[in-house]
Write an enzyme that holds these catalytic residues in place. Sequence first.
Site, PDB file in Angstrom:
ATOM      1  CG  HIS A   3      39.274  55.504  58.276  1.00  0.00           C
ATOM      2  ND1 HIS A   3      40.261  56.454  58.214  1.00  0.00           N
ATOM      3  CD2 HIS A   3      39.555  54.597  57.308  1.00  0.00           C
ATOM      4  CE1 HIS A   3      41.121  56.138  57.259  1.00  0.00           C
ATOM      5  NE2 HIS A   3      40.708  55.013  56.678  1.00  0.00           N
TER       6      HIS A   3
ATOM      7  CE  LYS B  71      49.489  51.968  52.358  1.00  0.00           C
ATOM      8  NZ  LYS B  71      48.112  52.282  52.753  1.00  0.00           N
TER       9      LYS B  71
ATOM     10  NE  ARG C 284      37.619  55.174  49.825  1.00  0.00           N
ATOM     11  CZ  ARG C 284      38.885  55.488  49.723  1.00  0.00           C
ATOM     12  NH1 ARG C 284      39.310  56.636  50.142  1.00  0.00           N
ATOM     13  NH2 ARG C 284      39.750  54.658  49.173  1.00  0.00           N
TER      14      ARG C 284
ATOM     15  CB  SER D 239      44.417  58.532  55.086  1.00  0.00           C
ATOM     16  OG  SER D 239      43.533  58.008  56.032  1.00  0.00           O
TER      17      SER D 239
END
Length: 162
Positions: free
Chosen positions: A18, A42, A91, A129
């Site tokens: 990040h 979440k 990514r 994460s």
Amino acid sequence: MMSVAIYPGSFDPITNGHVSIIQGGLVAFEKVIVAVLRNPKKDPLFEVQERADLIAETFRGEARIEVDCFDGLLVDYAKSRQARIVLRGLRAVADFEYELQMANMNRQLNPDIETVFIMANDAYFYVASNLVKEVARLGASVSGLVPTHVEQALRDKLKTHR
């Protein structure tokens, strides 16, 4: 008019991937608003304000970065902040498919919003994460994957969540 990009995410916790994306955003934009999403879908390890505080500490002294929290639609938040650019990191190919879908949905909801993609630094292309939290839960070091103060916060948080 100042060029402002919003970099939204859960940031549970912020990783060096990040950080790399945000630093890349500062090359292209005068200001980056790092917007921490309150996502009821979440079950985060860190509370929203804790995540925002960790991000603010990461960029302490960088006046071009603002940390904020939001819920609801990103396009509504962007409009409320008078920002037209959404910054997203990529990514791998798997990220692109999801991010393309989200960018198109945001464009459908508000045609004035553009999404700009920045490739993650290759040193962090595998860092996520969820993976960082899993590695830390299993007792391994996450040094180099997250800022130092985040590593400590992660260790402290996991002690209370076992």
